[in-house]
Motif scaffolding. Structure first.
Motif, PDB file in Angstrom:
ATOM      1  N   ILE A  14       0.626  -1.082  -0.074  1.00  0.00           N
ATOM      2  CA  ILE A  14       0.117  -0.004  -0.086  1.00  0.00           C
ATOM      3  C   ILE A  14       0.822   1.251   0.137  1.00  0.00           C
ATOM      4  O   ILE A  14       0.521   2.152  -0.633  1.00  0.00           O
ATOM      5  N   SER A  15       1.955   1.239   0.778  1.00  0.00           N
ATOM      6  CA  SER A  15       2.877   2.549   0.773  1.00  0.00           C
ATOM      7  C   SER A  15       3.444   2.747  -0.758  1.00  0.00           C
ATOM      8  O   SER A  15       3.583   4.066  -1.215  1.00  0.00           O
ATOM      9  N   GLY A  16       3.987   1.667  -1.187  1.00  0.00           N
ATOM     10  CA  GLY A  16       4.446   2.058  -2.585  1.00  0.00           C
ATOM     11  C   GLY A  16       3.588   2.208  -3.832  1.00  0.00           C
ATOM     12  O   GLY A  16       3.728   3.137  -4.646  1.00  0.00           O
ATOM     13  N   LEU A  34       9.167  -1.657  -8.388  1.00  0.00           N
ATOM     14  CA  LEU A  34       9.570  -3.125  -8.677  1.00  0.00           C
ATOM     15  C   LEU A  34       9.240  -3.918  -7.638  1.00  0.00           C
ATOM     16  O   LEU A  34       9.361  -3.355  -6.281  1.00  0.00           O
ATOM     17  N   GLU A  35       8.648  -4.839  -7.784  1.00  0.00           N
ATOM     18  CA  GLU A  35       7.839  -5.890  -6.930  1.00  0.00           C
ATOM     19  C   GLU A  35       8.565  -7.170  -7.034  1.00  0.00           C
ATOM     20  O   GLU A  35       8.398  -7.994  -7.996  1.00  0.00           O
ATOM     21  N   ALA A  36       9.066  -7.801  -5.887  1.00  0.00           N
ATOM     22  CA  ALA A  36       9.703  -9.008  -5.770  1.00  0.00           C
ATOM     23  C   ALA A  36       8.801 -10.132  -6.153  1.00  0.00           C
ATOM     24  O   ALA A  36       9.045 -11.215  -6.801  1.00  0.00           O
ATOM     25  N   GLY A  42       1.203  -6.823  -1.013  1.00  0.00           N
ATOM     26  CA  GLY A  42       2.052  -7.043   0.131  1.00  0.00           C
ATOM     27  C   GLY A  42       1.226  -7.848   1.220  1.00  0.00           C
ATOM     28  O   GLY A  42       0.896  -8.653   1.128  1.00  0.00           O
ATOM     29  N   ARG A  43       1.346  -6.705   2.343  1.00  0.00           N
ATOM     30  CA  ARG A  43       0.654  -7.445   3.555  1.00  0.00           C
ATOM     31  C   ARG A  43      -0.745  -7.309   3.509  1.00  0.00           C
ATOM     32  O   ARG A  43      -1.653  -7.697   4.510  1.00  0.00           O
ATOM     33  N   ILE A  44      -1.388  -6.723   2.622  1.00  0.00           N
ATOM     34  CA  ILE A  44      -2.809  -6.789   2.270  1.00  0.00           C
ATOM     35  C   ILE A  44      -3.227  -8.050   1.470  1.00  0.00           C
ATOM     36  O   ILE A  44      -2.698  -7.720   0.468  1.00  0.00           O
ATOM     37  N   ALA A  58      -3.552  -7.962   6.667  1.00  0.00           N
ATOM     38  CA  ALA A  58      -4.540  -6.938   7.300  1.00  0.00           C
ATOM     39  C   ALA A  58      -6.013  -7.183   7.183  1.00  0.00           C
ATOM     40  O   ALA A  58      -6.419  -7.687   6.464  1.00  0.00           O
ATOM     41  N   ASN A  59      -6.597  -6.763   8.393  1.00  0.00           N
ATOM     42  CA  ASN A  59      -7.852  -7.397   8.580  1.00  0.00           C
ATOM     43  C   ASN A  59      -9.027  -6.336   8.682  1.00  0.00           C
ATOM     44  O   ASN A  59      -9.978  -6.274   8.103  1.00  0.00           O
ATOM     45  N   TRP A  60      -8.755  -5.351   9.482  1.00  0.00           N
ATOM     46  CA  TRP A  60      -9.478  -4.052   9.898  1.00  0.00           C
ATOM     47  C   TRP A  60      -9.125  -2.747   9.276  1.00  0.00           C
ATOM     48  O   TRP A  60      -7.906  -2.658   9.039  1.00  0.00           O
ATOM     49  N   ILE A  61     -10.148  -1.935   9.087  1.00  0.00           N
ATOM     50  CA  ILE A  61      -9.504  -0.502   8.977  1.00  0.00           C
ATOM     51  C   ILE A  61      -9.721  -0.155  10.520  1.00  0.00           C
ATOM     52  O   ILE A  61     -10.623  -0.307  11.179  1.00  0.00           O
ATOM     53  N   GLY A 458       6.771   3.081   4.024  1.00  0.00           N
ATOM     54  CA  GLY A 458       6.160   1.688   4.720  1.00  0.00           C
ATOM     55  C   GLY A 458       5.924   2.003   6.145  1.00  0.00           C
ATOM     56  O   GLY A 458       6.356   2.972   6.901  1.00  0.00           O
ATOM     57  N   GLU A 459       4.842   0.812   6.712  1.00  0.00           N
ATOM     58  CA  GLU A 459       4.439   1.377   7.850  1.00  0.00           C
ATOM     59  C   GLU A 459       5.540   1.450   9.064  1.00  0.00           C
ATOM     60  O   GLU A 459       4.930   2.261   9.981  1.00  0.00           O
ATOM     61  N   ALA A 460       6.474   0.859   9.013  1.00  0.00           N
ATOM     62  CA  ALA A 460       7.499   1.049  10.206  1.00  0.00           C
ATOM     63  C   ALA A 460       8.253   2.400  10.168  1.00  0.00           C
ATOM     64  O   ALA A 460       8.913   2.554  11.067  1.00  0.00           O
ATOM     65  N   THR A 468      -0.049  -0.157  10.651  1.00  0.00           N
ATOM     66  CA  THR A 468      -1.337  -0.234  10.122  1.00  0.00           C
ATOM     67  C   THR A 468      -1.421  -0.002   8.775  1.00  0.00           C
ATOM     68  O   THR A 468      -0.192   0.480   8.303  1.00  0.00           O
ATOM     69  N   VAL A 469      -2.317  -0.176   8.149  1.00  0.00           N
ATOM     70  CA  VAL A 469      -2.390   0.008   6.652  1.00  0.00           C
ATOM     71  C   VAL A 469      -2.524   1.740   6.334  1.00  0.00           C
ATOM     72  O   VAL A 469      -1.859   2.012   5.623  1.00  0.00           O
ATOM     73  N   HIS A 470      -3.334   2.231   7.359  1.00  0.00           N
ATOM     74  CA  HIS A 470      -3.326   3.781   7.147  1.00  0.00           C
ATOM     75  C   HIS A 470      -2.122   4.338   7.429  1.00  0.00           C
ATOM     76  O   HIS A 470      -1.715   5.356   6.710  1.00  0.00           O
TER      77      HIS A 470
END
Ligand code: 6YU
Length: 497
Positions: A14-16, A34-36, A42-44, A58-61, A458-460, A468-470
Motif C-alpha cells: 500500500i505504501s509503494g 519494482l515488486e519481488a 504486500g501484507r494486504i 491486514a484485517n480491519w480498518i 512503509g508502515e515502520a 497499520t495500513v493507514h
C-alpha cells in the motif's frame, strides 16, 4: 507540473502504491515500481477458505473515521457495509480495543462465568492504558510493558482480590496470561517483555469502530492499481542492492541492481520493504551502508510475527452473540505470555479466536491468533499437523470430543522471504527519535551530495500509526510529497534533467 526525474519505488504494498499514485497525479512521468512477488498488495492479502473470503494479512480498518485515509478511500470506492459508514460508527472511540462480546473457555473444558473473569479483564485494560501514559524520557518504572503489567497486576491482585477464594484469584491471573498473549498478537511481538514501555504510548488510535471489507481488503488495492498508468509495476523483480551516492555521475546518482542482474539508473528511490526484510538484508541492500544512527533504529524497533489460523465448522460451539473466544490455561497463574518448550506446547500461545461476522456471510468460521516464536514454529508444520493440534485443543477446551473442523487455513508471514514477520512495534529503549531516523532520507542533511537519493516509506516509518495500513499509506504520500515539493522549489529556468 511535468517532471522527468526518474523515480524507482521498491515494493508494491500500500505504501509503494500510494507513493506512485501521488507522483503520477503530480505529473511525474518516469515512475516505476519494482515488486519481488507476482502480486500487488504486500501484507494486504485476501484469500479463500472454501466459499469464504478471508484476510491472510491486514484485517480491519483501525479507526474508520474522517481522519483515516483508508476509510475515506474505501468509502469513495464503495467497498464498505452501510453500518461502517454511519456517523455513530465513526464517532465511537474505543482506544484501539473494540468492546467485543467474549466467551471464556478453560483448559479443563469449562465455559467460564463472565462475572468471575470481568475484574481481571478490567484490571488488564487499566494497566494497558497506564502503559501508554509514560513519556519516552526515562521516567518509566520498567523497561518493558510485560514487567510493568506483571508487577502492577501482582500488587493490585494482592490488595484488591485478597478476600476472594484462591481458585478464583488464580483463575483471574490465568486470564491475565491470556490477555498478555492477545497483546502479543495485537503488537506483533514474541512477548510483551520485548515491547518498550517508554515508547508504547507513541502509537495513536483514531475514532471509529474497526470495520472490515466485505469483498476483501484487496478491493482497495485493485481500485488504486486501476488508476495507475499501465505497465508502471514490474512484478517478479526483486531488488538486490541500491547503489547510492554514485559520485562519478551527477545525473542519476542512484543505481538499482535487481536479482536478475538488471541495473536501473535513477534520480530517486523510495524504499518500502518491510522492517523485517530490512533487519535481515540491510547490509546487502545498500551500498554504501546505511548511516549508523539509522541502522541502530532499525535494530531497536521490533518486528515480530502474528499469524492467523482460520477454522471452519459445520455448526457453532460458541454463543450466538460471541465475537471473541478466549482460551485460558489453568496452569498459567504466574502471568506468562510465552511457552517453555515451543516444539511440544506451541499451541498454548494461541490466545483464542475472533468470530467472523456476520454469520449469514461467513457461516461458522473462527480466526485463531498466534504470535511469537511459537507462531514461527507453527509455520514449519504441515497443514495436517496444524489441523490435528487445533482439533485436540478445541476438544480439550470445550470438553466435546466430537467437534471436527471442516477446513483449516493458516498464514505464514515469518517464512515469507519478502516480509520476514508481520509488523513493527517499539522495542525496548525505543523512542520517537527512532521513527524519525527510519523516515530520514539519504544522504542526510548537511551532505554536499545530490539530496533525496534514497527515501523511506512503509508502515515502520510512521511516527504514530506504525503497524497499520493507514500508517503505511500516509508514509507513501509523505515521501511523494517530499519529492513534489523538492521539484516545486526548483525554479522553472533550471528544469530538472
Ligand atoms: C491494519 C489490520 N492486521 C495482520 C497481519 C499482518 C499485518 N496489518 P508491504 O509489506 O505491504 O509492502 C512491501 C512490499 O515490498 C511487498 O509487496 C514485498 O513483496 C516487497 N518487497 C520486499 N522486498 C523487496 C525487494 N527486495 N525487492 C522488491 N520488492 C520487495 N493493519 O491496518 N489493520 O487489521 C492489520 C494485520 C497478519 C501481516 C496486519 C494490519 C499491518 C498492515 O498489513 C501493514 O502495516 C501494511 O499493509 C504494510 O504496508 P507496506 O506498504 O508498508 O508494506 C496500543 C497499541 C499497539 C500498537 N499496535 C497496534 C496494532 C495495530 C496493528 N494491527 C494489526 C492487526 C491485524 C490483524
Amino acid at each position: 507540473m511535468s517532471v522527468n526525474a526518474k523515480i524507482v519505488i521498491i515494493g508494491c504494498g500500500i505504501s509503494g502504491i500510494a507513493a506512485a499514485h501521488r507522483l503520477a497525479n503530480a505529473g511525474f512521468h518516469h515512475v516505476r515500481i519494482l515488486e519481488a512477488t507476482a502480486r500487488s498488495g504486500g501484507r494486504i492479502k485476501t484469500g479463500r477458505l472454501g466459499d469464504n473470503i478471508v484476510e491472510i494479512g491486514a484485517n480491519w480498518i483501525h479507526g474508520p473515521s474522517e481522519e483515516n485515509p483508508v476509510f475515506c478511500l474505501a468509502r469513495q470506492y464503495r467497498l464498505l457495509d452501510p453500518d461502517a459508514l454511519t456517523p455513530e460508527n465513526q464517532a465511537m472511540d474505543v482506544g484501539g480495543h473494540p468492546p467485543w462480546v467474549p466467551n471464556f473457555f478453560s483448559s479443563s473444558g469449562q465455559k467460564l462465568n463472565a462475572e468471575d473473569i470481568y475484574p481481571a479483564q478490567e484490571m488488564f485494560a487499566e494497566l494497558m492504558y497506564a502503559s501508554s501514559e509514560f513519556e519516552s524520557q526515562g521516567g518509566e518504572p520498567w523497561a518493558c510493558v510485560g514487567d510493568f503489567i506483571r508487577s502492577e497486576a501482582k500488587r493490585r491482585a494482592a490488595e484488591e482480590w485478597k478476600d476472594i477464594d484462591a481458585t478464583t484469584r488464580s483463575l483471574r491471573l490465568c486470564v491475565i496470561s491470556n490477555m498478555l498473549k492477545l497483546e502479543c498478537s495485537v503488537n506483533g511481538s514474541h512477548s510483551m517483555d520485548e515491547v518498550g514501555l517508554g515508547a508504547y504510548g507513541l502509537y495513536k488510535t483514531l475514532p471509529g469502530l474497526d470495520c472490515t471489507f466485505p469483498g476483501g481488503y484487496e478491493g482497495l488495492i485493485k481500485n488504486l492499481m486501476s488508476e495507475l498508468p499501465s505497465g508502471l509495476v514490474t512484478y517478479n523483480q526483486a531488488v538486490r542492492c541500491v547503489h547510492w551516492n554514485n559520485t562519478e555521475k551527477r545525473e542519476n546518482p542512484v543505481t538499482i541492481e535487481c536479482d536478475d542482474g538488471e541495473r536501473i539508473a535513477s534520480d530517486h528511490v523510495i524504499v518500502t520493504v518491510p522492517l523485517g526484510y530490512l533487519k535481515k538484508h540491510h547490509s546487502a541492500l545498500f551500498c554504501p551502508l546505511l548511516p549508523l544512527h539509522k541502522l541502530h533504529s532499525i535494530q531497536r524497533l521490533g518486528f515480530g510475527t502474528n499469524n492467523k489460523i482460520f477454522v471452519e465448522f459445520d455448526s457453532p460451539w460458541w454463543d450466538a452473540d460471541c465475537e471473541i473466544i478466549h482460551l485460558v490455561w489453568e496452569d498459567e497463574d504466574v502471568m506468562v505470555d510465552h511457552v517453555p518448550d515451543v516444539q511440544t506446547s506451541w499451541i498454548k500461545k494461541m490466545c483464542g479466536f475472533t468470530v467472523l461476522k456476520p454469520t449469514e456471510r461467513y457461516g461458522h468460521v473462527l480466526c485463531g491468533w498466534i504470535a511469537g516464536h511459537e507462531s514461527e514454529y507453527m509455520e514449519t508444520l504441515s497443514e495436517q499437523e496444524v489441523t490435528h493440534t487445533i482439533t485436540q485443543l478445541i476438544h480439550r477446551f470445550t470438553g466435546n470430543p466430537t467437534i471436527t473442523p471442516r477446513r483449516v487455513l493458516r498464514s505464514q508471514w515469518f517464512h515469507d522471504p519478502w516480509t520476514c514477520g508481520s509488523y513493527s512495534y517499539p522495542g525496548i529503549g525505543c523512542s520517537a527519535q527512532d521513527l524519525d531516523n527510519m523516515m530520514e532520507p539519504l544522504p542526510t542533511k548537511g551532505s554536499q551530495s545530490q539530496p533525496l537519493q534514497v527515501l523511506f516509506a512503509g508502515e515502520a516509518t510512521h511516527p504514530c500509526y506504525y503497524s497499520t495500513v493507514h500508517g503505511a499509506l500516509l508514509t507513501g504520500w509523505r515521501e511523494a510529497d517530499r519529492l513534489i515539493s523538492h521539484y516545486s522549489s526548483i525554479s522553472p529556468s533550471e528544469p530538472p534533467k
